[in-house]
Design an enzyme around this catalytic site. Structure first.
Site: not given
Lengths: 298, 403
Positions: A17, A98, A213, A255
């Site tokens: 929603t 995140e 990474e 990151h």
């Protein structure tokens, strides 16, 4: 086939929603994802995109057959939402948010293992089995521009790079069986090596492409798995962030998880380790389809 | 991740009922001395900076009188320790040390780790190098936490027994609860002291906090800002402007770190930025900066501040604007702020090369927005990130050849 999701996967959307949930679900439905219902605590009885919304995951699972949940909850509510989905017996959960606190991600990872479930994320844009289904924002409103169906498995620590890897594969005349953005957090819900093992077991995946990474031991676990010789398919690895080694430890340019705390966590160390274990390590996107073809002899 | 200074760390622990020595932070040596006079014991004066190893740097001074406190404070204030300006000092009550232990919790990876040693008061690396068996390590189950059973098992392995064992076990479980409550990724208690009465006292305490936990700790938000590269060097004015915009403008996030090259990078998306930076170095280009971005409402304003910083950097000779396929974010949200600053700064795009690789939703609109700038190169959809980096380095090299 593909891994984790296909055209038959029935999906529940936690947070359907909300603005993000409503918009994302629209794109997913248009792509063919079988979203069967939504859950938002306190909003049971509503409808979004003609789908019923329930007040709890348990209630939704009593009314529908559900195989997977995609979670649009905000960062501070994500842990609770994942625990609720695990409690209802769901074995595939994509947690998109995140900025989920590290301690929450640790609880999520532990709870996923305890329940024998796969939690993709947190901090992911989702997963896609091109032409069949997608969960999350991955591919946006027109995934076909980036993701062609095919037989290459992709797993990436970066959501943006999952698109670039798939685009490179498409431009090389190949396609993707399933593409996983595993999430850019320090503690992902499910380890990278698990996705690679699933691709190895998938009869419709011929080769695997991974993006790594700096920081974390994700690539070390992959290398350890390769050393067992159980990986029967070519693994092409692209790793980025070597330049960070020119700067002091503890500095991250990307990151959060890309912070180097240990010399073994550098990209150059990981490249060496993966290469020695049998992966094909590349330095650019353009090499990816070439190396796949070379490895598959096609 | 950011490190809390000792005053905030100890105030946090004290509020949870944990035994920390009485102490306060001061900016003036006279006030520090007056406070020391109210303590029932001698005082320890420490430089208040967000890093450890202060003892070795001479930034921890044991004193017996307020006069000594004043002298020590005066000596420390205004100096620089481990690259940090000492603007405040911390004065605390001196503890009668009977035994010193080491205890830390970390959550750098999964599962988290608890590390203990019965030899506290020195760097754990030194203890480990001298006698690795004296450092005991355990995995933390984030669901169960560190309970009395696990704590007892570990401290017994470290050779602690009897009443001392009961004291440190109880402190360990309480400190673990504090570690979680603080949203810390690292808590180091060194030394954890047993005083002459056999009671625990937390003498050395350092907390590194997870930024994602900050919404649960609004008091710490201000401190968190700008700490990212603080361990390496201080922000310059341009970096500071981006950092401040990040804090003041809501939504999204931009990070901007200057380096010593001349090709400005407006790149983002975590991995795609890292990849392009590596590629640029590999083919002989030198980035003038690195950026990383998280899209979100408000990102346009942050972009503008970042682009201004790029144009303010006197070393910049050309600009690469290149992102991974946008998937969901509209390309115009990046093109618009770029166009606005190019206009604002009257950038002559015929002479200042700009390469743009921006593909995904809204690509056509983004192209139109940037169409008014002659000489700006908007790469076609087929151009990869590899191509974008090559184009920027080629154009920079061509400039060199013209000279």
């Amino acid at each position: 086939m593909s891994i984790l999701i296909d055209e038959n996967t029935k999906v529940l959307a936690q947070g359907l929603t909300g603005a993000q949930g409503t918009r994302d679900a629209e794109f997913c439905l248009r792509y063919g994802t079988k979203i069967v219902c939504g859950v938002t605590p306190g909003k049971g009885g509503l409808e979004v995109h003609n789908l019923p919304v329930y007040g709890s995951v348990k209630e939704a699972c009593q009314q529908h057959q559900v195989d997977a949940s995609v979670i649009y909850a905000p960062p501070l509510s994500t842990k609770e939402a994942v625990i609720e989905a695990l409690g209802a017996g769901l074995k595939l959960i994509v947690a998109l948010a995140e900025f989920v606190p590290r301690h929450d991600t640790a609880v999520i990872a532990a709870a996923a293992r305890e329940n024998g479930a796969v939690v993709v994320g947190c901090n992911t844009n989702g997963i896609i089995s091109p032409g069949k289904s997608k969960l999350g924002a991955i591919g946006g409103d027109d995934p076909s521009e980036v993701f062609a169906p095919g037989r290459i498995g992709v797993v990436s620590r970066s959501g943006g790079m999952s698109a670039e890897l798939s685009l490179a594969i498409k431009r090389g005349g190949l396609g993707v069986s399933t593409c996983i953005s595993m999430g850019g957090d320090v503690i992902p819900g499910n380890p990278m090596v698990d996705y690679i093992q699933r691709f190895v077991a998938d009869p419709d995946t011929d080769a695997i492409v991974m993006f790594g990474e700096p920081g974390t031991k994700a690539e070390h676990e992959v290398a350890a798995y390769l050393r067992t010789k159980a990986c029967t398919k070519p693994l092409i690895a692209l790793l980025a962030g070597e330049f960070q080694e020119n700067y002091p430890q503890g500095v991250s340019f990307g990151h959060v998880a890309a912070m180097i705390n240990d010399v073994e966590d550098t990209v150059s160390a990981k490249r060496k380790m993966l290469s020695a274990a049998g992966a094909v390590v590349v330095n650019s996107l353009g090499e990816i389809p070439l190396k796949i073809r070379e490895q598959l002899g096609s | 991740m950011f490190t809390l200074t000792e005053d905030l760390t100890k105030a946090f622990l004290s509020d949870l009922g944990l035994p920390v020595p009485q102490g306060l932070a001061f900016v003036k040596s006279g006030e520090a001395a007056r406070y020391a006079g109210t303590l029932s014991s001698g005082a320890v004066v420490k430089a208040l900076i967000p890093t450890g190893r202060r003892g070795k740097a001479g930034a921890v001074v044991l004193t017996d009188t307020p006069e000594e406190v004043k002298a020590a404070a005066g000596r420390l204030l205004g100096t620089e320790v481990h690259g940090f300006a000492v603007e405040k000092i911390y004065v605390e009550s001196k503890v009668e040390i009977c035994r010193e232990f080491y205890l830390s919790f970390s959550l750098d990876s999964f599962p988290g780790q608890i590390l203990i040693s019965s030899s506290g008061g020195v760097d754990i690396e030194e203890t480990h190098a001298r006698d690795s068996a004296s450092v005991i390590r355990g995995d933390i189950d984030p669901i169960k936490g560190v309970n009395k059973k696990q704590a007892r098992y570990l401290w017994q392995q470290a050779g602690v027994t009897g009443d001392e064992l009961a004291e440190v076990v109880s402190a360990t479980t309480s400190l673990y609860d504090a570690f979680v409550k603080a949203d810390a990724v690292m808590m180091e208690i060194n030394p954890l002291v047993l005083d002459s009465d056999g009671a625990v006292s937390i003498v050395g305490a350092m907390l590194a906090i997870d930024e994602n936990g900050l919404p649960r700790h609004p008091d710490w938000a201000e401190i968190a800002d700008g700490s990212l590269i603080a361990s390496w060097r201080k922000f310059n004015a341009r970096e500071l402007s981006v950092s401040e915009a990040n804090r003041k403008i809501k939504g999204g996030a931009v990070r901007y770190t200057e380096l010593d090259g001349d090709i400005a990078l407006l790149v983002g998306g975590g991995g795609a930025g890292l990849l392009q930076h590596d590629m640029m170095l590999a083919i002989g280009g030198r980035p003038a900066n690195h950026t990383d971005t998280n899209p979100g409402a408000g990102i346009e304003e942050k972009f503008k501040v970042t682009i201004r910083a790029i144009f303010d950097n006197p070393n910049v000779k050309c600009l690469l604007v290149s992102f991974n396929h946008q998937q969901l974010t509209h390309c115009a949200r990046k093109a618009q702020p770029l166009a606005e600053i190019l206009r604002e700064r009257n950038v002559n795009t015929q002479e200042f090369p700009i390469i743009v690789r921006l593909v995904g939703p809204g690509e056509e609109e983004a192209k139109e927005i940037l169409d008014e700038f002659p000489g700006l190169t908007y790469l076609p959809f087929d151009a990869s990130l590899d191509d974008a980096v090559r184009a920027a380095v080629d154009i920079r090299n061509a400039m060199e050849n013209v000279k």
